[in-house]
Design a protein around this motif. Structure first.
Motif, PDB file in Angstrom:
ATOM      1  N   GLY A   1       0.813  -1.219   0.000  1.00 36.71           N
ATOM      2  CA  GLY A   1       0.000   0.000   0.000  1.00 36.71           C
ATOM      3  C   GLY A   1       0.839   1.259   0.000  1.00 36.71           C
ATOM      4  N   GLU A   2       1.886   1.258   0.797  1.00 33.43           N
ATOM      5  CA  GLU A   2       2.779   2.425   0.847  1.00 33.43           C
ATOM      6  C   GLU A   2       3.491   2.617  -0.484  1.00 33.43           C
ATOM      7  N   SER A   3       3.921   1.528  -1.094  1.00 32.12           N
ATOM      8  CA  SER A   3       4.589   1.614  -2.404  1.00 32.12           C
ATOM      9  C   SER A   3       3.641   2.121  -3.480  1.00 32.12           C
ATOM     10  N   LEU A   4       2.388   1.708  -3.419  1.00 33.00           N
ATOM     11  CA  LEU A   4       1.402   2.206  -4.381  1.00 33.00           C
ATOM     12  C   LEU A   4       1.184   3.704  -4.209  1.00 33.00           C
ATOM     13  N   LYS A   5       1.158   4.160  -2.970  1.00 29.83           N
ATOM     14  CA  LYS A   5       1.038   5.604  -2.728  1.00 29.83           C
ATOM     15  C   LYS A   5       2.236   6.342  -3.323  1.00 29.83           C
ATOM     16  N   ASN A   6       3.428   5.779  -3.147  1.00 29.43           N
ATOM     17  CA  ASN A   6       4.626   6.399  -3.717  1.00 29.43           C
ATOM     18  C   ASN A   6       4.579   6.411  -5.240  1.00 29.43           C
ATOM     19  N   LEU A   7       4.132   5.315  -5.834  1.00 28.57           N
ATOM     20  CA  LEU A   7       3.992   5.266  -7.292  1.00 28.57           C
ATOM     21  C   LEU A   7       3.063   6.360  -7.790  1.00 28.57           C
TER      22      LEU A   7
END
Length: 128
Positions: free
Chosen positions: A55-61
């Motif tokens: 989820g955090e990586s998707l937010k960063n993307l």
């Protein structure tokens, strides 16, 4: 335009987290398997940590690509995937084993297949 190499690295990290979840989830047959033993609870904890990372990586993307990349792949509930991270992180002691089971069983395979497709398409477009 955004840094394709950075985006590909984030996609690789998401895929690695997805593989870890799949491996940890493989012996789980029903939501109660998470709650029946200490091993099941440890499994649930480990899976939740990887869901938070995804989820955090998707937010960063989304931030890095100015919301462009995820929008091109509407077959995934990106808002739900990012929201799961928030729910797990902020309401950890209220976790619902059935919800995590459902994410692992039906949502994760679609998400990882889409991430694989994204990575392949980015690598292809970057090589031109």
């Amino acid at each position: 335009m955004y840094d394709v190499d950075l985006v590909c690295e984030i996609l690789r990290q998401i895929l690695e987290a997805g593989r870890r979840i799949e491996r940890r989830f493989s012996p789980v047959r029903q939501p109660d398997d998470f709650l029946a033993t200490d091993d099941g609870l440890d499994r649930l904890d480990a899976i939740c940590m990887m869901l938070i990372a995804i989820g955090e990586s998707l937010k960063n993307l989304d931030k890095i690509t100015n919301g462009e990349l995820l929008r091109r792949y509407p077959n995934v509930d990106w808002k739900g995937a990012k929201g799961a991270r928030d729910i797990i992180s902020h309401h950890y002691f209220d976790l619902n084993a059935e919800a995590v089971y459902g994410i692992c069983r039906k949502d994760l395979p679609i998400l990882t297949a889409t991430i694989e497709r994204m990575a392949a398409e980015l690598r292809f477009s970057d090589s031109r």
